[in-house]
Design an enzyme around this catalytic site. Structure first.
Site, PDB file in Angstrom:
ATOM      1  N   SER A  64      -7.390   5.659   3.891  1.00  0.00           N
ATOM      2  CA  SER A  64      -7.400   4.788   2.718  1.00  0.00           C
ATOM      3  C   SER A  64      -7.758   3.356   3.100  1.00  0.00           C
ATOM      4  O   SER A  64      -8.473   2.658   2.372  1.00  0.00           O
ATOM      5  CB  SER A  64      -6.026   4.812   2.024  1.00  0.00           C
ATOM      6  OG  SER A  64      -5.884   5.951   1.213  1.00  0.00           O
ATOM      7  N   LYS A  81       0.857  -1.196   0.000  1.00  0.00           N
ATOM      8  CA  LYS A  81       0.000   0.000   0.000  1.00  0.00           C
ATOM      9  C   LYS A  81       0.887   1.238   0.000  1.00  0.00           C
ATOM     10  O   LYS A  81       1.828   1.339   0.799  1.00  0.00           O
ATOM     11  CB  LYS A  81      -0.891   0.031   1.256  1.00  0.00           C
ATOM     12  CG  LYS A  81      -1.855   1.227   1.292  1.00  0.00           C
ATOM     13  CD  LYS A  81      -3.075   0.914   0.489  1.00  0.00           C
ATOM     14  CE  LYS A  81      -4.056   2.072   0.474  1.00  0.00           C
ATOM     15  NZ  LYS A  81      -3.690   3.125  -0.497  1.00  0.00           N
ATOM     16  N   THR A  97      -5.294  13.411   5.865  1.00  0.00           N
ATOM     17  CA  THR A  97      -3.871  13.512   6.216  1.00  0.00           C
ATOM     18  C   THR A  97      -3.624  14.740   7.082  1.00  0.00           C
ATOM     19  O   THR A  97      -2.937  14.672   8.104  1.00  0.00           O
ATOM     20  CB  THR A  97      -2.994  13.562   4.954  1.00  0.00           C
ATOM     21  OG1 THR A  97      -3.315  12.449   4.110  1.00  0.00           O
ATOM     22  CG2 THR A  97      -1.520  13.498   5.320  1.00  0.00           C
ATOM     23  N   ASN A 140      -2.561  20.266   0.047  1.00  0.00           N
ATOM     24  CA  ASN A 140      -3.693  19.657   0.751  1.00  0.00           C
ATOM     25  C   ASN A 140      -3.380  19.426   2.225  1.00  0.00           C
ATOM     26  O   ASN A 140      -4.180  19.775   3.103  1.00  0.00           O
ATOM     27  CB  ASN A 140      -4.058  18.330   0.075  1.00  0.00           C
ATOM     28  CG  ASN A 140      -5.198  17.608   0.779  1.00  0.00           C
ATOM     29  OD1 ASN A 140      -4.979  16.892   1.753  1.00  0.00           O
ATOM     30  ND2 ASN A 140      -6.400  17.798   0.289  1.00  0.00           N
ATOM     31  N   LYS A 157       5.041   2.909   8.329  1.00  0.00           N
ATOM     32  CA  LYS A 157       3.840   3.681   8.631  1.00  0.00           C
ATOM     33  C   LYS A 157       2.614   2.781   8.751  1.00  0.00           C
ATOM     34  O   LYS A 157       1.811   2.914   9.686  1.00  0.00           O
ATOM     35  CB  LYS A 157       3.617   4.726   7.534  1.00  0.00           C
ATOM     36  CG  LYS A 157       2.460   5.674   7.781  1.00  0.00           C
ATOM     37  CD  LYS A 157       2.258   6.632   6.613  1.00  0.00           C
ATOM     38  CE  LYS A 157       3.460   7.512   6.397  1.00  0.00           C
ATOM     39  NZ  LYS A 157       3.239   8.502   5.307  1.00  0.00           N
ATOM     40  N   LYS A 179       5.379   2.340  -3.069  1.00  0.00           N
ATOM     41  CA  LYS A 179       5.315   3.716  -3.563  1.00  0.00           C
ATOM     42  C   LYS A 179       5.476   3.692  -5.071  1.00  0.00           C
ATOM     43  O   LYS A 179       6.189   2.841  -5.619  1.00  0.00           O
ATOM     44  CB  LYS A 179       6.426   4.586  -2.946  1.00  0.00           C
ATOM     45  CG  LYS A 179       6.012   6.036  -2.785  1.00  0.00           C
ATOM     46  CD  LYS A 179       4.988   6.199  -1.661  1.00  0.00           C
ATOM     47  CE  LYS A 179       4.649   7.653  -1.425  1.00  0.00           C
ATOM     48  NZ  LYS A 179       3.738   7.798  -0.267  1.00  0.00           N
TER      49      LYS A 179
END
Length: 424
Positions: free
Chosen positions: A357, A76, A196, A227, A100, A112
């Site tokens: 997510s 992920k 986030t 953001n 994480k 990633k």
């Protein structure tokens, strides 16, 4: 905390910094050299060429996907669009994602992705073609049980919508659980837009309660106003903090009386930069000055490496919240630690996006959706639980940084999973 010569095999300073932090935590946790050997090498790296035909001319875009470790579950991690991104950048970011996801109790490994492109310099049609091309090129390597991408730098719900549509065409069915942070109309969740920044605000509030006199009245400087930086500033202001400095790629502004982040964002959307915001008490400053202001809380919310050995001694903030990935280098943190400045690591501070997510993924797998308030409560619980575990572990450690505590907490879960699987 200096770099170990055995891990400086890359030319990428960001990746070497991540590996240095990883090695230090593995040594402190007593996990053994074999564990570091595993985690310092991604399981899979994929490089793809994405041909796009524009006005009769073929252009080739270079893309990557790094799948770091899947001991805890499917890979992920986000996808970033940037003209200077490298495969080694992705390796560093994928390693951070493994940690994480583990720290936050998610059933994921880390990954990633990236495409070398400047979205600001191409048409919408070309951007869509590149996005769809990336999904086609990786169709055999991603999926709801394999690898679940999401947005990152310069990507957004529209790009995820193009990608999930293209992937669904390739597999012959609607497959919303393959991508997260999609538009609400395509099985997304409204909380994902601000998750986030909201998660970073929760970490900041919790840290302020323990290291300051609370979040109310605390002064904050925010470097990066995309953001994450915007929503963090928005929620911190709601919590009673005073955001006195804001910066982006176009410049920075300072006001000792604080800003209304919503007003600053309106200017940024209209003119392209916060530097064009004006008002009583506002003055323009350089980014170097923003990073070294005498504030309670400094939040780097843009890119990696902005706080490094060259400027670490000039930082005056009491605590630093890593809302970006890897904004504080390993050698800079060594300096900050000796000076009594606490750094709260990215694998916790900016994890609100991946936690959300995960919640969206669960909804997609079961074809239902929680409302905004119920989703927000679940997010709050998971973020606060991670903060408390890190803080409690750090309190019991001697001579360790908060990052050490967070890494060791994350590594313990990965280590146990790999041990049960028989990998180590």
């Amino acid at each position: 905390m200096g770099l170990n010569s055995s891990i400086t095999r890359y030319n990428n300073l960001f990746l070497n910094s991540v590996l240095s932090n990883l090695k230090r935590a593995i040594d402190l946790g007593g996990f053994g050299e074999e564990f570091f050997t595993y985690l310092s090498h991604p399981m899979r790296t994929v490089s793809v060429s994405i041909p796009v035909k524009i006005n009769g001319t073929i252009k080739i875009y270079e893309g990557y996907r790094v799948q770091h470790n899947n001991a805890l579950g499917p890979f992920k991690g986000g996808i970033r669009f940037h003209p200077e991104v490298t495969l080694e950048d992705d390796m560093a970011l994928a390693t951070i994602m493994t940690l994480k996801n583990s720290l936050n109790g998610l059933p994921y490994g880390g990954a990633k992705g990236a495409i070398r492109i400047d979205p600001a310099k191409v048409s919408k049609e070309e951007l869509e073609a590149v996005s769809r091309g990336y999904a086609r090129a990786l169709v055999q390597f991603i999926g709801p049980d394999i690898d679940i991408p999401a947005p990152d730098l310069n990507t957004n719900p529209q790009i995820m919508a193009w990608m999930v549509d293209e992937y669904s065409k390739m597999v012959g069915r609607n497959a919303p659980a393959t991508f997260t942070a999609k538009p609400v109309q395509l099985w997304g969740n409204p909380v994902r837009e601000y998750s986030t920044g909201y998660g970073a605000a929760l970490w900041t509030r919790n840290a302020a309660r323990r290291f300051l006199k609370g979040i109310e009245g605390a002064t904050v400087a925010v470097q990066g106003f995309g953001n994450v930086g915007y929503w963090l500033s928005h929620f911190l202001t709601e919590m009673g903090a005073k955001v006195v400095a804001i910066g982006d790629i176009g410049g920075a502004i300072y006001n000792p009386n604080g800003f209304n982040p919503d007003d600053v964002k309106a200017t940024e959307r209209k003119t392209g930069t916060v530097a064009n915001y004006s008002g009583s008490g506002v003055r323009k400053i350089g980014m170097d000055e923003l990073l070294t202001l005498n504030v309670d809380i400094l939040v780097p919310a843009a890119v990696e490496g902005v706080i490094n050995y060259s400027n670490a001694n000039a930082v005056k903030a009491k605590i630093i919240m890593e809302a970006a990935n890897g904004p504080v280098t390993a050698d800079a943190e060594e300096v900050l630690y000796k000076r009594g400045i606490y750094v709260f690591p990215d694998i916790g501070v900016n994890a609100g996006g991946v936690v959300m997510s995960y919640l969206e993924w669960v909804e997609n797998l079961q074809w239902f959706i929680w409302d905004e308030e119920e989703t927000k409560k679940k997010l709050d619980y998971m973020i606060t639980n991670a903060f408390n575990r890190v803080y409690d572990r750090w309190q019991k450690m001697s001579g360790a940084t908060i990052r050490d505590a967070a890494y060791i907490d994350a590594l313990d879960r990965i280590y146990q999973a790999m041990k049960w699987r028989g990998w180590i």
